[in-house]
Design a protein around this motif. Structure first.
Motif, PDB file in Angstrom:
ATOM      1  N   ASP A 152       8.521  22.038  -7.608  1.00  0.00           N
ATOM      2  CA  ASP A 152       7.866  23.095  -6.835  1.00  0.00           C
ATOM      3  C   ASP A 152       6.433  22.713  -6.448  1.00  0.00           C
ATOM      4  O   ASP A 152       6.007  22.929  -5.310  1.00  0.00           O
ATOM      5  CB  ASP A 152       7.824  24.372  -7.698  1.00  0.00           C
ATOM      6  N   VAL A 153       5.695  22.152  -7.392  1.00  0.00           N
ATOM      7  CA  VAL A 153       4.314  21.727  -7.123  1.00  0.00           C
ATOM      8  C   VAL A 153       4.335  20.570  -6.119  1.00  0.00           C
ATOM      9  O   VAL A 153       3.552  20.523  -5.177  1.00  0.00           O
ATOM     10  CB  VAL A 153       3.611  21.289  -8.433  1.00  0.00           C
ATOM     11  N   PHE A 154       5.280  19.660  -6.326  1.00  0.00           N
ATOM     12  CA  PHE A 154       5.359  18.481  -5.460  1.00  0.00           C
ATOM     13  C   PHE A 154       5.676  18.901  -4.019  1.00  0.00           C
ATOM     14  O   PHE A 154       5.096  18.382  -3.067  1.00  0.00           O
ATOM     15  CB  PHE A 154       6.432  17.530  -5.999  1.00  0.00           C
ATOM     16  N   GLU A 155       6.558  19.868  -3.859  1.00  0.00           N
ATOM     17  CA  GLU A 155       6.909  20.296  -2.496  1.00  0.00           C
ATOM     18  C   GLU A 155       5.714  20.970  -1.818  1.00  0.00           C
ATOM     19  O   GLU A 155       5.420  20.715  -0.653  1.00  0.00           O
ATOM     20  CB  GLU A 155       8.110  21.244  -2.504  1.00  0.00           C
ATOM     21  N   ALA A 156       5.025  21.836  -2.574  1.00  0.00           N
ATOM     22  CA  ALA A 156       3.851  22.509  -1.994  1.00  0.00           C
ATOM     23  C   ALA A 156       2.788  21.473  -1.615  1.00  0.00           C
ATOM     24  O   ALA A 156       2.113  21.583  -0.587  1.00  0.00           O
ATOM     25  CB  ALA A 156       3.286  23.515  -2.991  1.00  0.00           C
ATOM     26  N   TYR A 157       2.662  20.436  -2.448  1.00  0.00           N
ATOM     27  CA  TYR A 157       1.689  19.371  -2.157  1.00  0.00           C
ATOM     28  C   TYR A 157       2.088  18.607  -0.882  1.00  0.00           C
ATOM     29  O   TYR A 157       1.246  18.307  -0.035  1.00  0.00           O
ATOM     30  CB  TYR A 157       1.593  18.425  -3.352  1.00  0.00           C
ATOM     31  N   CYS A 158       3.397  18.311  -0.752  1.00  0.00           N
ATOM     32  CA  CYS A 158       3.862  17.603   0.461  1.00  0.00           C
ATOM     33  C   CYS A 158       3.563  18.453   1.698  1.00  0.00           C
ATOM     34  O   CYS A 158       3.121  17.927   2.725  1.00  0.00           O
ATOM     35  CB  CYS A 158       5.359  17.282   0.369  1.00  0.00           C
TER      36      CYS A 158
END
Ligand SMILES: Cc1cc2nc3c(=O)[nH]c(=O)nc-3n(C[C@H](O)[C@H](O)[C@H](O)COP(=O)(O)OP(=O)(O)OC[C@H]3O[C@@H](n4cnc5c(N)ncnc54)[C@H](O)[C@@H]3O)c2cc1C
Length: 459
Positions: A152-158
Motif C-alpha cells: 500500500d505504501v509502495f503504491e502510494a509512493y509510485c
C-alpha cells in the motif's frame, strides 16, 4: 540470511508472520492539484516522435522516466500495454494477495543523486496512516536494518513519483511490436502507430515461465489448471500448487487461509527460506563487481548458483504448522511430468516417481523469464548469447544498437541477479539516464538541464 525448514530452535531467525499483513487500499493523500494522475482522455495515438521512448511503465520504466526528468529531458513518450504506471506489478501482487514487498525501504524507483523524495521519506511523511507494525518497520529501516515495506505504501509512493515527475502525461497505452534501430534514430512500431525516437529504453520486465508442452501430451491444457498470474478458478476442496518461490508460497498460504487442503509440488529437495530473493551482497557494489568483472562462463555459473527460488522467512511458521496438521502436503524433490483431466472435473498431476497427485484445481508458479529484446529488436541487434543480450556494461546500451538500452531483468549479466529487482533498476537507471542525457546533448538536442542542486521533485 538463509535457512531450510526444520525444527525451530532458540537460535533460529524467524521474523514474525505478522509482518506479512498490512492493510491495502488506504486513502493516501492525492498528489497536489494540477498534477496529472491518470491518462488524459481521448489520447489514442502517441506522438510521432520524441527524444526518448521508454517501453514499459513498470517500476523500471517509472525509475528511468523520473531520472530523465531530473536530467532535464522532457520530450519522453512512455508506451505500456496497460497504460498505467506499475499496473502489471500491482495486478500481480494483488492477485496473489501479497500485502508487503520482499525488498526493503532502500529499494525504490525514486531517483537518487538528486533532491527527491525517497520511499522511506514518503513513509515517514505519512506516519499517521501507518499501523504500529508498519511504524516499527520504518524505524528498522532508519536504523539500517532489514525492513518490510507495505504494498500500500509502495503504491502510494509510485503515484507520488508519477505526479511529481509528470509521468502520466507522457504515458500512452500501446503494444510495442518492433523496435528498429536506424541511422541516428530508432523507429518504435506500436499497435497505435509508430514513434521515432533518438533513444529508446526497453523496460519490458519479465514474462511468466510456461510449463513444457509435454505436460499436456497431445491434449489441451485441462480446465482447472491456471498460471499464478491468471484469474484463479474459484474452487473448494484440494488445490495443487506447483513451484518453489515466493509466488507459490503466497498461493499455498492463500488456499490454506481459505480453508482448503493443499498439495505443494517442489522440484528441489526442499523449499528454501531467505529474506531477499538474492543474496544481499548482490545489492552492493562489491557483489555487482563479482559479476561484471569475471569471464562469461563464471557469470553464468554465479547466476545459476545464486538465482534460485526462495521464500520470505516470515512464511515458514504458518507453512510448517499447516504441514504438521496435515492441511498441507509437500511433495519435495519431485517433478511434474504430465497433467491431465481426472474424473469428476478434477486435475491429475503425474510426478516423475510415478505418483499421482489429484486436486480440484491446480495453479502453476514456475517463475519468470527476462524479456531481453528478442521479438522487438532484430535478433542481430540483440546479439543473444546463452539467453542474454550483448550490452555495453557502462551504459547498458545494446552493443550493436547503441541508441537502445535496457533497465530491468535483461541486464542480469552486467548487474548480477539483482538486476530484476527494484534495486537493480535503480543502478541501471543511473547509468542509462546519464548516458541518454549525454547522448542527447551530443546530438545537439536542447536539454533543459538545471544544475543538480536546483532540480527537485519535492513532496
Ligand atoms: C508477485 C511479484 C512480486 C515481486 N515483488 C518484488 C519486490 O518486493 N521487490 C523487488 O525488488 N522485486 C519484486 N518483484 C520482481 C519485480 O517483477 C520487479 O522488481 C519489477 O516488477 C520489475 O519491474 P519492470 O518494470 O522491469 O517490469 P514490470 O513490472 O513487469 O513492467 C513492465 C511493463 O512493460 C509492459 N510491456 C512489456 N512488453 C511490452 C510491449 N511490447 N509493449 C508495451 N508494453 C510492454 C508490461 O505490460 C508491464 O506493464 C516481484 C515480482 C513479482 C512477480
Amino acid at each position: 540470511m538463509t535457512g531450510t525448514p526444520g525444527p525451530v530452535t532458540g537460535t533460529s531467525f524467524v521474523p514474525g508472520p505478522h509482518l506479512l499483513g498490512s492493510p491495502r487500499g488506504r486513502d493516501w493523500p492525492r498528489p497536489p492539484a494540477g498534477l496529472p494522475t491518470g491518462l488524459p482522455a481521448g489520447r489514442d495515438e502517441p506522438p510521432p516522435s520524441a527524444d526518448v521512448v521508454v517501453v514499459g511503465a513498470g517500476p523500471a520504466g517509472l525509475a528511468v522516466t523520473s531520472a530523465l526528468w531530473h536530467h532535464g529531458v522532457r520530450d519522453i513518450v512512455v508506451l505500456d500495454r496497460g497504460g498505467r504506471a506499475c499496473g502489471r506489478f500491482f495486478a500481480r501482487t494483488d492477485r496473489l494477495g501479497q500485502r508487503v514487498l520482499r525488498s526493503p525501504y532502500e529499494h525504490h524507483p525514486g531517483v537518487e543523486g538528486f533532491r527527491d523524495c525517497e520511499l522511506l521519506d514518503f513513509a515517514r511523511l505519512h506516519w499517521g496512516r501507518l499501523t504500529p507494525v508498519e511504524r516499527r518497520e520504518v524505524r528498522m529501516a532508519q536504523a539500517g536494518h532489514r525492513s518490510v515495506v507495505p504494498v500500500d505504501v509502495f503504491e502510494a509512493y509510485c503515484e507520488h513519483l508519477v505526479a511529481t515527475h509528470e509521468v502520466a502525461e507522457k504515458t500512452w497505452r500501446a503494444v510495442v511490436r518492433e523496435v528498429l534501430p536506424a541511422d541516428g534514430e530508432v523507429v518504435v512500431r506500436t499497435d497505435r502507430g509508430p514513434v521515432t525516437a533518438r533513444h529508446v529504453v526497453l523496460c519490458p520486465g519479465e514474462e511468466r515461465v510456461a510449463a513444457p508442452s509435454s505436460w499436456w501430451g497431445d491434449g489441451p491444457v485441462p480446465s482447472g489448471v491456471t498460471y499464478w498470474d491468471e484469474p484463479a478458478t474459484p474452487g473448494a476442496g484440494r488445490q495443487v500448487v506447483v513451484g518453489a518461490g515466493l509466488t507459490a508460497a503466497h498461493l499455498v498460504s492463500g488456499a490454506l487461509e481459505a480453508g482448503r487442503e493443499v498439495h505443494w509440488v517442489v522440484r528441489a529437495a526442499t523449499e528454501h527460506y531467505q529474506c531477499a530473493d538474492v543474496n544481499a551482497k548482490f545489492f552492493r557494489p562489491e557483489g555487482r563487481a563479482r559479476i561484471g568483472g569475471v569471464p562469461w562462463a563464471d557469470r553464468l555459473e554465479l547466476f545459476a548458483r545464486y538465482r534460485r527460488a526462495s521464500i520470505m522467512f516470515e512464511f515458514r511458521p504458518a507453512l510448517a504448522r499447516a504441514e504438521a496438521e496435515g492441511r498441507l502436503v509437500v511433495h519435495r524433490g519431485e517433478e511434474v511430468t504430465r497433467v491431465a483431466a481426472g474424473r469428476g472435473g478434477t486435475v491429475e498431476l503425474r510426478l516423475a516417481n510415478g505418483r499421482l497427485v489429484a486436486g480440484d484445481d491446480a495453479v502453476l508458479a514456475l517463475g519468470t523469464k527476462p524479456e531481453i529484446g528478442l521479438g522487438l529488436l532484430p535478433a542481430s541487434a540483440v546479439g543473444a548469447r546463452d539467453g542474454w543480450p550483448d550490452l555495453d556494461g557502462r551504459t547498458l546500451a545494446y552493443a550493436r544498437a547503441p541508441r537502445v538500452s535496457v533497465v530491468g531483468a535483461a541486464a542480469g549479466m552486467v548487474l548480477g541477479p539483482a538486476a530484476r529487482n527494484i534495486d537493480g533498476h535503480r543502478v541501471a537507471t543511473a547509468r542509462v539516464a546519464d548516458a541518454v542525457a549525454r547522448g542527447l546533448r551530443r546530438d545537439g538536442v536542447f536539454v533543459d538541464a538545471l544544475p543538480r542542486s536546483e532540480v527537485g521533485a519535492g513532496v
